[in-house]
Design a protein around this motif. Structure first.
Motif, short mmCIF file in Angstrom:
data_model
loop_
_atom_site.label_atom_id
_atom_site.label_comp_id
_atom_site.label_asym_id
_atom_site.label_seq_id
_atom_site.Cartn_x
_atom_site.Cartn_y
_atom_site.Cartn_z
N PRO A 68 54.62 78.28 -31.00
CA PRO A 68 55.36 79.09 -31.97
C PRO A 68 55.16 78.60 -33.40
O PRO A 68 55.20 77.41 -33.67
N ASN A 69 54.89 79.53 -34.29
CA ASN A 69 54.85 79.29 -35.73
C ASN A 69 54.03 78.06 -36.15
O ASN A 69 54.57 77.13 -36.74
N PRO A 70 52.73 78.04 -35.87
CA PRO A 70 51.91 76.86 -36.20
C PRO A 70 51.80 76.56 -37.69
O PRO A 70 51.50 75.43 -38.06
N SER A 71 52.07 77.53 -38.54
CA SER A 71 51.99 77.28 -39.98
C SER A 71 53.36 77.06 -40.60
O SER A 71 53.48 76.90 -41.81
N GLY A 72 54.40 77.03 -39.79
CA GLY A 72 55.76 76.86 -40.30
C GLY A 72 56.03 75.45 -40.78
O GLY A 72 55.21 74.55 -40.66
N ALA A 97 57.37 71.45 -22.10
CA ALA A 97 57.37 71.58 -23.54
C ALA A 97 57.02 70.23 -24.14
O ALA A 97 57.36 69.18 -23.60
N SER A 98 56.31 70.28 -25.26
CA SER A 98 55.96 69.06 -25.97
C SER A 98 56.08 69.31 -27.46
O SER A 98 55.83 70.42 -27.94
N ILE A 99 56.45 68.27 -28.19
CA ILE A 99 56.62 68.40 -29.63
C ILE A 99 55.96 67.21 -30.32
O ILE A 99 56.01 66.08 -29.81
N HIS A 100 55.30 67.47 -31.45
CA HIS A 100 54.71 66.40 -32.25
C HIS A 100 55.73 66.03 -33.31
O HIS A 100 56.10 66.84 -34.14
N THR A 101 56.19 64.78 -33.28
CA THR A 101 57.38 64.39 -34.04
C THR A 101 57.11 63.74 -35.38
O THR A 101 58.05 63.45 -36.11
N SER A 102 55.86 63.51 -35.76
CA SER A 102 55.62 62.68 -36.94
C SER A 102 55.80 63.38 -38.28
O SER A 102 56.15 62.74 -39.26
N ASP A 103 55.52 64.68 -38.36
CA ASP A 103 55.68 65.38 -39.63
C ASP A 103 55.73 66.88 -39.41
O ASP A 103 55.61 67.35 -38.29
N ASN A 104 55.88 67.62 -40.48
CA ASN A 104 55.99 69.07 -40.40
C ASN A 104 54.77 69.78 -40.98
O ASN A 104 54.85 70.95 -41.34
#
Length: 132
Positions: A68-72, A97-104
């Motif tokens: 979802p929303n890769p450019s958000g 589900a997986s989330i990359h937590t280091s930055d936005n």
């Protein structure tokens, strides 16, 4: 060729694939074996299934991965739902589900990987919307 490994993703940000700071939560329901869950943090890739997958002639797996929303401006995540048959002949449904937590930072690529080895073959389709 990858056999007996988990499926995952890596996100590319600013032209570089990120290989740290992934958290995940997964579950599987298998015929005759019940529920199998896995969760963790700090991985080098985003794990999307709770147990190992195989490449033997009696094993198969198919799935849909959504990003979802890769450019958000929020942390990047991926969601999987899929199913298949393991070496013991049982049918199962998988979700994770997986989330990359280091930055936005904006995501500019994705890598679908196995926990070890290579993906020997598959049919991949990419669907999405382009920002105007």
């Amino acid at each position: 060729d990858s056999d007996n490994n988990v499926l995952g993703v890596r996100f590319r940000k600013s032209g570089s694939f990120q290989s740290s700071n992934y958290d995940y939560s997964t579950e599987c329901y298998e015929q005759g074996h019940g529920r199998n869950d896995a969760a963790g943090s700090g991985l080098s890739y985003g794990r999307l299934v709770p147990r190992n997958l195989g490449n033997q002639s009696n094993e198969n797996f198919s799935c849909r991965i959504e990003i979802p929303n890769p450019s958000g401006s929020r942390q990047k995540s991926a969601y999987l739902i899929g199913g298949g048959r393991g070496g013991n002949g049982t049918c199962g449904i998988f979700q994770g589900a997986s989330i990359h937590t280091s930055d936005n930072a904006t995501m500019d690529g994705i890598q679908v990987i196995m926990g070890g080895g290579n993906i020997r073959s598959g049919i991949f389709s990419l669907y999405g919307m382009k920002s105007s």
